[in-house]
Design a protein around this motif. Structure first.
Motif, PDB file in Angstrom:
ATOM      1  N   MET B   1       0.926  -1.175  -0.048  1.00  4.91           N
ATOM      2  CA  MET B   1       0.140  -0.172   0.008  1.00  4.91           C
ATOM      3  C   MET B   1       0.920   1.077   0.034  1.00  4.91           C
ATOM      4  SD  MET B   1      -2.914  -1.094   2.480  1.00  4.91           S
ATOM      5  CE  MET B   1      -1.716  -1.830   3.684  1.00  4.91           C
ATOM      6  N   ARG B  45       4.620  -2.680  -9.247  1.00  4.01           N
ATOM      7  CA  ARG B  45       4.002  -1.937  -8.107  1.00  4.01           C
ATOM      8  C   ARG B  45       4.885  -0.804  -7.999  1.00  4.01           C
ATOM      9  NH1 ARG B  45       0.997  -4.253  -4.242  1.00  4.01           N
ATOM     10  NH2 ARG B  45       0.513  -6.359  -4.864  1.00  4.01           N
ATOM     11  N   MET B 185      -2.747 -13.040 -36.846  1.00  2.18           N
ATOM     12  CA  MET B 185      -3.445 -14.206 -36.686  1.00  2.18           C
ATOM     13  C   MET B 185      -4.193 -13.928 -35.225  1.00  2.18           C
ATOM     14  SD  MET B 185      -4.456 -16.989 -35.224  1.00  2.18           S
ATOM     15  CE  MET B 185      -6.193 -17.762 -35.373  1.00  2.18           C
ATOM     16  N   ILE B 186      -5.474 -13.763 -35.130  1.00  4.60           N
ATOM     17  CA  ILE B 186      -6.022 -13.897 -33.913  1.00  4.60           C
ATOM     18  C   ILE B 186      -7.253 -14.728 -33.834  1.00  4.60           C
ATOM     19  CG2 ILE B 186      -5.277 -11.617 -32.882  1.00  4.60           C
ATOM     20  CD1 ILE B 186      -8.082 -10.443 -33.891  1.00  4.60           C
ATOM     21  N   PRO B 187      -7.569 -15.465 -32.849  1.00  7.58           N
ATOM     22  CA  PRO B 187      -8.792 -16.392 -32.995  1.00  7.58           C
ATOM     23  C   PRO B 187     -10.310 -15.504 -33.311  1.00  7.58           C
ATOM     24  CG  PRO B 187      -7.470 -17.011 -31.132  1.00  7.58           C
ATOM     25  CD  PRO B 187      -7.028 -15.636 -31.769  1.00  7.58           C
ATOM     26  N   ARG B 188     -10.148 -14.277 -32.702  1.00  7.90           N
ATOM     27  CA  ARG B 188     -11.397 -13.494 -32.834  1.00  7.90           C
ATOM     28  C   ARG B 188     -11.217 -12.481 -33.900  1.00  7.90           C
ATOM     29  NH1 ARG B 188     -13.025 -12.588 -26.605  1.00  7.90           N
ATOM     30  NH2 ARG B 188     -10.755 -11.918 -26.429  1.00  7.90           N
ATOM     31  N   THR B 189     -12.215 -11.796 -34.222  1.00  9.07           N
ATOM     32  CA  THR B 189     -11.764 -10.543 -35.246  1.00  9.07           C
ATOM     33  C   THR B 189     -11.127  -9.196 -34.741  1.00  9.07           C
ATOM     34  OG1 THR B 189     -14.243 -10.132 -35.005  1.00  9.07           O
ATOM     35  CG2 THR B 189     -13.597 -11.394 -36.927  1.00  9.07           C
ATOM     36  N   GLU B 190     -11.410  -9.213 -33.400  1.00 15.62           N
ATOM     37  CA  GLU B 190     -10.792  -7.862 -32.809  1.00 15.62           C
ATOM     38  C   GLU B 190     -10.659  -8.296 -31.442  1.00 15.62           C
ATOM     39  OE1 GLU B 190     -13.266  -4.421 -32.804  1.00 15.62           O
ATOM     40  OE2 GLU B 190     -14.909  -5.649 -33.740  1.00 15.62           O
ATOM     41  N   MET B 191     -10.336  -7.284 -30.469  1.00 19.00           N
ATOM     42  CA  MET B 191     -10.103  -7.409 -28.992  1.00 19.00           C
ATOM     43  C   MET B 191      -9.195  -8.758 -28.737  1.00 19.00           C
ATOM     44  SD  MET B 191     -11.832  -4.796 -27.972  1.00 19.00           S
ATOM     45  CE  MET B 191     -11.972  -5.081 -26.052  1.00 19.00           C
ATOM     46  N   ASP B 192      -8.114  -8.780 -29.251  1.00 18.37           N
ATOM     47  CA  ASP B 192      -7.454 -10.079 -29.038  1.00 18.37           C
ATOM     48  C   ASP B 192      -6.024  -9.858 -29.315  1.00 18.37           C
ATOM     49  OD1 ASP B 192      -7.026 -12.974 -28.470  1.00 18.37           O
ATOM     50  OD2 ASP B 192      -8.723 -13.343 -29.905  1.00 18.37           O
ATOM     51  N   ILE B 193      -5.079 -10.787 -28.797  1.00 21.25           N
ATOM     52  CA  ILE B 193      -3.480 -10.530 -28.946  1.00 21.25           C
ATOM     53  C   ILE B 193      -3.201 -11.372 -29.921  1.00 21.25           C
ATOM     54  CG2 ILE B 193      -1.595 -10.998 -27.762  1.00 21.25           C
ATOM     55  CD1 ILE B 193      -2.635  -9.699 -25.309  1.00 21.25           C
ATOM     56  N   LYS B 260      -1.420 -20.512 -24.045  1.00 17.15           N
ATOM     57  CA  LYS B 260      -2.742 -20.284 -24.027  1.00 17.15           C
ATOM     58  C   LYS B 260      -3.274 -19.820 -25.433  1.00 17.15           C
ATOM     59  CE  LYS B 260      -2.482 -16.142 -21.036  1.00 17.15           C
ATOM     60  NZ  LYS B 260      -2.442 -15.642 -19.782  1.00 17.15           N
ATOM     61  N   ARG B 261      -2.243 -19.294 -25.950  1.00 17.85           N
ATOM     62  CA  ARG B 261      -2.672 -18.499 -27.332  1.00 17.85           C
ATOM     63  C   ARG B 261      -2.257 -19.212 -28.642  1.00 17.85           C
ATOM     64  NH1 ARG B 261      -0.786 -13.116 -24.630  1.00 17.85           N
ATOM     65  NH2 ARG B 261      -2.405 -12.595 -23.167  1.00 17.85           N
ATOM     66  N   TYR B 266       1.279 -24.758 -34.629  1.00 19.89           N
ATOM     67  CA  TYR B 266       0.653 -23.945 -35.225  1.00 19.89           C
ATOM     68  C   TYR B 266       1.152 -22.610 -35.499  1.00 19.89           C
ATOM     69  CZ  TYR B 266      -3.511 -21.064 -36.115  1.00 19.89           C
ATOM     70  OH  TYR B 266      -4.442 -20.023 -36.621  1.00 19.89           O
ATOM     71  N   VAL B 270       1.919 -21.041 -39.167  1.00 24.12           N
ATOM     72  CA  VAL B 270       0.977 -19.859 -39.629  1.00 24.12           C
ATOM     73  C   VAL B 270       2.005 -18.771 -39.876  1.00 24.12           C
ATOM     74  CG1 VAL B 270      -0.494 -17.981 -38.479  1.00 24.12           C
ATOM     75  CG2 VAL B 270      -1.262 -20.272 -38.348  1.00 24.12           C
TER      76      VAL B 270
END
Lengths: 757, 289
Positions: B1, B45, B185-193, B260-261, B266, B270
């Protein structure tokens, strides 16, 4: 119950209208008060210490250092929560308090990474978090097990010594068996048999609002709870059981809810906050972080399923066998009745054996998620059916139509079906331009497209509801129900009540009462609330209309039977009744006190007659074969919705269920590291679909009134999440010629499968 | 703190001395789209936060007389997107920067922060590497320049010396017939890494590749400059054989991990696929330029 006031569907003014939702303005302007928005004078903050181990015996917990930290007002452990001994089950609905007391606060063992061990209340969140670190826990770390296949191996680490299966300690904590006919004879009779094994990962409900509560334990021992849940009466009852405080001393006030999808049918924080407030004498607020939500609140189970179906050459199904292992998490309680009861329910199959196993492993305990368990069963069953249809050279929809359950058939889960509306959903897809449109299978190099269909079933439910209808002094209507509104129940009830009174919709306010202001009402879940509360609201409104007629009768000095209610007014029923100018609701309200007092009533009822829900979906997918990415191009979902009291909400339910199914099929999964710690405890790496991932989903609402409901309502919230997993897998097969039996169909998995022969 | 000291100096000299004085406890704040998230997660921190957004040089976009650009390290993606000429000269760099986070995050996120966060998956970095960008660094010992690819040292680590701050990116002038592109390459279309990110920068003359640079992200501890891939392209007309060779060079350069990604297999595969797709876009742009 009798059919009351069956409406003329065509002539309705408000039922079926897309009225402005009662919660809309508050939500879009940020005024809606969610659970975390509550503050009280003198309030302090509670934080939970969570297990850093996936599986460990708790030898001791020393809280003395934490208690001494400046600003700390109270510390609780399992000793402060009522212990339900392991040898005797105490049930609240479908929840066993033996497991709930251990889920809220670990007792003998930490059963998953993130399992609550202790909690601290302090004058700031930071101090509470700091104090948690000062709690010394002596753990004996034990080997852990996460996946179903590992948990059911003979040499698996055993989570609970008291759980026995076939006479031996086991992680199989329960079974459910449904059967009909003679399964072996059935398969002997089959011309073709297809048997496949499927697996899937746990998925989270993904509600935006984390669990939160504020609790005040007053000096007189009375408790007030403000929290977000799918049932304030569940909050009261479960908190009472877990704290030993009588229900009459607990008032549970529901906040606006930011999504539940079944997950908020159990509690995590409330009993802990009650004990922190009791010990500290201060109101205590607790708000989970997203990470805590992901680590420790219930997802839907993972699954390992084998489905074997036999058919005649003409496509007649003769035998079906399902074996469904569901991943309960650290404590028993998988939704076995989902896959076991729903998988084959839509079909007339003479010989069925459906078996479910509840498998414990070191991950967070499951909670309900939209049609709990049913999508997992449908994933296996509807993919096997697709394969049979293909092998027999039949149209998959024709085959479903041929085998649809019919009125008078005995459902495998018990009841005899009334009118079965499954075939209507299949037929709606079969004739839809989506299904009949040609598909460009190879639009570009490296891209393949396919189309798939699948169907789904959900039981739906009735149960207890209470509804008050009160006439205000100025002649308007206030309706109070006992159900948190997760799917548009307020808007729907407003439409029904306005219709019955024959008044402008905006003159009806629908509110959600708390446990002290409205009679007992069961959870919002199982697609029951609009069904049940519309039924009870109808009874309440009709009673009030009866009261209004009696007032008019008094004023005119004629019999109440000689009065009819129409367009918000009492009128003489005919010429024989006499000639009187109509008395409006406003006029009758103005004269209420002179003519017998306030006008209003509460009706409480255990509702029945919730007929099941059926859905059939069609989806086009596109696969990027070099990257393994599957995108959904077009999605059409047909469902028997009974009567859409508020069509926008019904469409939203269908679209939302499909989107969640798309995520389940393609991208969502819990990933654990070697130590059994969840590796993707947030929305970045727990990949729910975002808007740009899904096309506009076209709902086809088939309004086939439920004859057992006054407005014909049928539950609509669960059925739409049942077919998508299989529909998408079938579409991917159609595109690639390879069957995917493991979810999610994530890009690495797709690419790997494409490289296999 | 412990309390956090927040400083918002107006000059680089003040920023450098404050940063050096804070020693290991200091953190630079540009848009904060990584730092604040890491602080909330308890990963860092800091004792002192030095906000560099009030330093003019770090938020400026300058065009050099020879046709190059100098982009302040703290220029947000949304601001760069509104520049009338930058996106025309460096569409690949711009699209890479604009892929950092969501639309909301673009109002804050900067290429400097993306580079110094030192994630192997940072979207802007492979495109900057392909562009041949150099960074200007200021520290207690004065100014120096480094190629972008020399800045990351490993996940979360850079080769910056204590007290050094990345000030700006210098992008060279564009010869005629140049084009760049970035794909991830991202698994989604946006909001991804990015699971794999690939930047390609080409100069084409009379249909022949005269110069090429290839940057690869998320396939090794740092973003890679893949010189073998560039060599395979230079002198070619981007025939299938050249593209296959460049793709193979990309795959060969990969030293990824299973996480995890994505998996090793792969990502390796890719990387080659993306090289071909990115090169095709860069070539189209070069031919149109």
């Amino acid at each position: 119950m009798n059919v009351i006031n069956k409406p003329d569907v065509i002539g309705n003014k408000w039922i079926g209208a897309r009225t402005i939702r009662p919660d809309g303005a508050d939500k879009v302007t940020g005024r809606a008060a969610y659970a975390a928005d509550n503050v009280m004078p003198g309030m302090i903050w509670g934080k939970v210490l969570r297990s850093p181990h996936a599986h460990a015996r708790i030898r001791s917990i020393d809280t003395s250092k934490a208690e001494k930290l400046a600003g700390v007002k109270a510390v609780v452990t399992h000793k402060d929560i009522v212990d339900f001994p392991l040898d005797k089950s105490v049930m609240l609905g479908i929840q066993d308090m033996r497991w709930m007391c251990r889920n809220v606060m670990a007792r003998e063992k930490a059963l998953f990474h993130g399992h609550p061990i202790a909690a601290v209340a302090a004058t700031s969140e930071e101090i509470a978090a700091e104090a948690c670190k000062l709690i010394e826990v002596d753990y004996e770390v034990l080997p852990h097990v996460i996946d179903i296949a590992d948990a059911i191996r003979p040499d698996a680490p055993i989570l609970h010594d008291f759980v026995q299966f076939e006479g031996k300690p086991s992680n199989i904590a329960g079974t459910m068996v449904l059967k009909s006919g003679d399964i072996e004879a059935g398969f002997k009779d089959a011309d073709i048999i297809v048997e496949r094994t499927f697996d899937s990962r746990p998925v989270h409900q993904g509600y935006i609002e984390p669990q939160a509560c504020t609790v005040s334990y007053a000096a007189d021992g009375r408790v007030t709870i403000w929290s977000s849940s799918q049932g304030q009466f569940m909050v009261r009852a479960m908190t009472s059981l877990l704290t030993g405080i009588p229900q009459s001393d607990i008032r549970a006030i529901p906040a606006e809810i930011g999504g539940g999808f079944g997950a908020k049918t159990i509690i995590y924080l409330e009993p802990v906050a009650v004990m922190l407030s009791k010990k500290s004498g201060r109101p205590v607020k607790m708000v989970m972080t997203r990470e805590e939500v992901m680590r420790a609140t219930g997802p839907a189970p993972g699954s390992l399923s084998t489905v074997k179906i036999g058919a005649k050459k003409d496509g007649t199904l003769v035998a079906a066998q399902g074996t469904f292992y569901l991943q309960a998490g650290g404590l028993p309680g998988s939704p076995l009745r989902g896959p076991v009861g729903c998988s084959f329910a839509a079909y007339a199959i003479p010989n069925v054996l459906s078996v479910g196993y509840d498998v414990v492993s070191n991950r967070s305990k499951v909670a309900a998620y939209r049609a709990p368990g049913a999508p997992l069963g449908a994933f296996a069953t509807e993919c096997v059916l697709d394969e049979i249809a293909e092998k027999l050279g039949l149209d998959p929809l024709e085959m479903r139509l041929k085998n649809s359950a019919r009125e008078g058939d005995k459902a495998i889960y018990g009841p005899v079906f009334g009118h079965v509306t499954f075939a209507e959903t299949v037929d709606a897809i079969r004739r839809h331009p989506h299904y009949t449109a040609p598909l460009d299978r190879n639009p570009r190099p490296g891209v393949k497209r396919g189309r798939g269909v699948a169907s789904g079933f959900w039981y739906n439910a009735g149960g207890e509801s209470s509804v008050q209808v009160n006439i205000t002094e100025d002649g308007n209507v206030v309706v109070t129900t006992g159900h948190p509104d997760v799917g548009g129940s307020r808007a729907s009830i407003a439409n029904v009540v306005a219709e019955l009174f024959g008044i402008e919709h905006k003159r009806v306010s629908v509110l959600i009462g708390d446990t002290a202001t409205i009679g007992f009402s069961n959870l919002t879940g199982g697609s029951r609330v609009t069904f049940a509360s519309a039924m009870v609201a109808t009874l309440s409104t009709e009673k009030v209309i009866g009261q209004l007629k009696e007032r008019a009768a008094k004023i005119w000095n004629i019999d109440a039977e000689a009065i009819k209610w129409q367009d918000g007014m009492a009128l003489p029923a005919g010429d024989n009744a006499g000639k009187f100018p109509p008395l409006s609701l406003k006029e009758l309200a103005a004269r209420a006190n002179d003519m017998g007092g306030p006008i209003g009533t509460q009706v409480q009822l255990n509702t029945t007659g919730a007929d099941p829900g059926f859905a059939t979906h069609c989806v086009d997918v596109e696969v990027d074969v070099d990257l393994g990415i599957i995108r959904v191009l077009r999605y059409t979902a047909a469902q028997d919705v009974g009567r859409a009291l508020h069509p926008s909400y019904v469409e939203g339910q269908i679209q939302g269920g499909v989107v969640q199914g798309i995520g389940w099929a393609l991208s969502e999964e819990y990933l654990y590291d070697r130590n059994g710690k969840l590796d993707n405890a947030g929305f970045l790496d727990y990949r729910m679909p975002v808007c740009s991932d899904v096309p506009m989903i076209e709902p086809i609402m088939l309004e086939i009134p439920n004859p057992k409901h006054p407005q014909g309502v049928r539950g609509v919230g669960e059925a739409p999440i049942v077919p998508p997993l299989a529909a998408i897998a079938n579409a991917v097969y159609d595109a690639l010629g390879k069957r995917f039996t493991s979810l999610p169909m994530s890009p690495p998995k797709v690419l790997e499968r494409l490289e296999q022969p | 703190m412990a309390d956090i000291r927040y400083l918002a100096p107006r000059t680089l000299d003040e920023a450098v001395s404050a940063y050096a004085a804070a020693a290991g406890a200091g953190r630079i704040l540009a848009g904060g789209t990584d730092l604040i998230v890491q602080m909330r997660a308890g990963m860092v921190r800091p004792g002192t936060i030095i906000d560099i957004k009030k330093i003019e040089e770090m938020t400026a976009i300058q065009e050099t007389p020879d046709g190059g650009f100098v982009i302040g390290a703290a220029v947000p993606g949304a601001v760069l997107a509104e520049h009338p000429r930058f996106g025309k000269a460096w569409p690949g760099v711009l699209e890479a920067i604009n892929l950092i986070g969501s639309t909301q995050v673009q109002g804050r996120a900067s290429a400097g922060g993306n580079l110094c966060n030192a994630s192997p998956a940072g979207d802007s970095v492979p495109a900057m590497v392909a562009a041949g960008a150099a960074v200007t660094i200021q520290g207690p010992d004065g100014r120096r320049s480094l190629p972008v690819e020399a800045v990351p040292a490993g996940p979360g680590r850079t080769n910056l010396a204590p007290g050094e701050i990345v000030v700006s990116f210098t992008l060279p002038p564009r010869p005629k017939g140049s084009g760049d592109a970035y794909l991830r390459m991202i698994p989604r279309t946006e909001m991804d890494i990015a699971v794999v990110g690939c930047g390609v920068n080409l100069t084409i003359e009379n249909g022949v590749v005269k110069a090429a640079r290839v940057g690869l992200g998320a396939v090794a501890p740092t973003v890679l400059l893949v010189e073998d891939a560039a060599k395979a392209l230079v002198g070619s007309k981007l025939e299938d054989a050249a593209l296959d060779a460049a793709a193979a060079a990309c795959s060969a350069a990969c030293r990824p991990i299973n996480d995890k990604r994505g998996t090793i297999a792969y990502r390796t595969r890719v990387a080659g696929v993306l090289l071909k797709r990115t090169a095709a876009i860069a070539a189209d742009r070069a031919r149109g330029a």
